[in-house]
Design a protein around this motif. Sequence first.
Motif, PDB file in Angstrom:
ATOM      1  N   ASN A  38       0.944  -1.171  -0.169  1.00 39.98           N
ATOM      2  CA  ASN A  38       0.126   0.098   0.065  1.00 39.98           C
ATOM      3  C   ASN A  38       1.066   1.373   0.170  1.00 39.98           C
ATOM      4  N   GLN A  39       1.763   1.194   0.736  1.00 38.00           N
ATOM      5  CA  GLN A  39       2.701   2.375   0.807  1.00 38.00           C
ATOM      6  C   GLN A  39       3.587   2.522  -0.368  1.00 38.00           C
ATOM      7  N   ASN A  41       2.345   1.699  -3.441  1.00 32.53           N
ATOM      8  CA  ASN A  41       1.302   2.450  -4.415  1.00 32.53           C
ATOM      9  C   ASN A  41       1.338   3.784  -4.170  1.00 32.53           C
ATOM     10  N   ASP A  42       1.223   4.307  -2.667  1.00 31.91           N
ATOM     11  CA  ASP A  42       1.238   5.614  -2.335  1.00 31.91           C
ATOM     12  C   ASP A  42       2.332   6.503  -2.788  1.00 31.91           C
ATOM     13  N   GLN A  45       2.360   6.970  -6.523  1.00 28.40           N
ATOM     14  CA  GLN A  45       1.372   8.175  -6.948  1.00 28.40           C
ATOM     15  C   GLN A  45       1.868   9.673  -6.639  1.00 28.40           C
ATOM     16  N   ILE A  49       2.858  12.738  -8.891  1.00 30.53           N
ATOM     17  CA  ILE A  49       2.284  14.257  -8.599  1.00 30.53           C
ATOM     18  C   ILE A  49       3.392  15.083  -8.735  1.00 30.53           C
TER      19      ILE A  49
ATOM     20  N   LYS B  64      -6.046  12.451  -6.685  1.00 30.18           N
ATOM     21  CA  LYS B  64      -4.958  13.150  -5.791  1.00 30.18           C
ATOM     22  C   LYS B  64      -4.823  14.664  -6.377  1.00 30.18           C
ATOM     23  N   ARG B  82      -0.629   8.184   6.602  1.00 29.71           N
ATOM     24  CA  ARG B  82      -1.087   8.656   5.369  1.00 29.71           C
ATOM     25  C   ARG B  82      -0.684   7.235   4.488  1.00 29.71           C
ATOM     26  N   ALA B  86      -3.183   4.776   2.476  1.00 30.62           N
ATOM     27  CA  ALA B  86      -3.170   4.573   0.946  1.00 30.62           C
ATOM     28  C   ALA B  86      -4.536   5.438   0.296  1.00 30.62           C
ATOM     29  N   ILE B  89      -6.511   8.512   1.231  1.00 38.05           N
ATOM     30  CA  ILE B  89      -6.391   9.716   0.735  1.00 38.05           C
ATOM     31  C   ILE B  89      -7.218  10.555  -0.142  1.00 38.05           C
TER      32      ILE B  89
END
Lengths: 173, 312
Positions: A38-39, A41-42, A45, A49, B64, B82, B86, B89
Amino acid sequence: MSQEKPNNVCEENTYKELFSSLAGQLRNFLVFRGSEENQANDLVQDAFIKLWENCKKVVPEKAKSYLYTIATNAFKNEMAHLKVRLKYSQSNTNSNTTIETPEFKMEESEFKRKLENAIASLPVTQREVFLMNRIEKKKYAEIAELLGVSVKAVEKRMGKALKHLRKNIKEFK
Amino acid sequence: MKEENEIEDETLGRWLAGELNETEKEELEKSEAFQSYQAIAHFTEDLELEPFKTELSYEQLKEKLNGKSNETKVVKMPVWKRLAAAASIAVILGLGLTYFLQGFGDDPTTVLTAQGETKSLTLPDQSEVMLNISSKIEYDEDNWEDERAVHLSGEAYFKVSKGNRFVVNTEHGTVEVLGTEFNIRNRQQQTEVICYEGKVRVTDLKGQSTVLVPTDAARLIDGELETNWSPSVNEKADWQNGVSSFHEVPMSNVIEELENQYQLQVQMDSEHNNRNYVGAFPHDNLEDALDLICNPMQLKYTIQNDSLIVIK
């Protein structure tokens, strides 16, 4: 009709194409470094960004190393253990086979389990290189470029990783 | 016989890439370790990771980015939270609307709640689910008529419509509904199930199962059913009355729930993580909540600022 190629990544199609081709491998890279899924994946992103925010400054050809650099900086933990279970693809699951070398004698399933544990315990610098090659089939030259090190350094890390794994499988139950 | 330390790292690395010349190769093959390296090379060739969900991740990314461009107020969460949260957010940046992900082939429908956010939803058969904070439920709408099954992480209260088998899967085991109302709380290493109406069957990963009738409870720890766990059970799930209650639950879980409920970060010495807590805290008064957690455990707390509590 030929269109001029954009020289930055601000155009949404270019950006999306980059995501499609790079996000997966960037996720793998973070996982190899010891990030949870999960981390990872974040963080992927987040890296994209940043890419979007700086899209005017990045030409598409440079986007890949740009993203790997951001991801590396975002997840810096030299001690990180591998958090994600690797899978063996279907082709290799005939279970009763015995692995026999002058050093090892054990059932395939046991060997696989030990191998997984040994991989999890590799130092990060060796593990990322090793798994980029073994799982993603990346050539040493490509790995070297992405990590900003020499091909020779990659060869050494691969060799060290092999030694670590062998030693680990031998010594641990 | 050649010893391992005589093989250069670099040579070994080049061997794996198939770049050794004949002499080098012969030399390496003499070593006792060679076949071990071959076995390692062979099996690591076959390793793979879960495929990356590119479409889904791109949608989340767009959420996002949209959130950013609207200059929405960004809710500050501790970084590690955070990361753990995942996808939630997207919910926070997306102004707290229920976040439905649909339409990507066979991807299931996913509903998420952020920290401090609860949500009600209706399943295709009109069964109702009330989702507590920081939770996620997934189900396959297309397949719903054949199989009423959801996957839950976090906590939810279910009111199940009459019909076929209704199954809730968690990472620790399965809860199968034989009747109507029950609550499931699945956090970290354990899942708690309390039955409020009808009948519920709980099955652990080893296949052991138990049937619960109203006010019965069961708990799964690390995939195993614990039979002698008996919290006091009220008429409704406590969280729906604005309270989080715990019965013999590790402090680390209690603290996580507090952090999620009040959207802040708590620092506590890890030595307290595994101490078991029995008690409850309200959702509308932080100091009361801290008193109720810390006093019985003989701990002291300091409120450093809006988002950081230190417990000693």
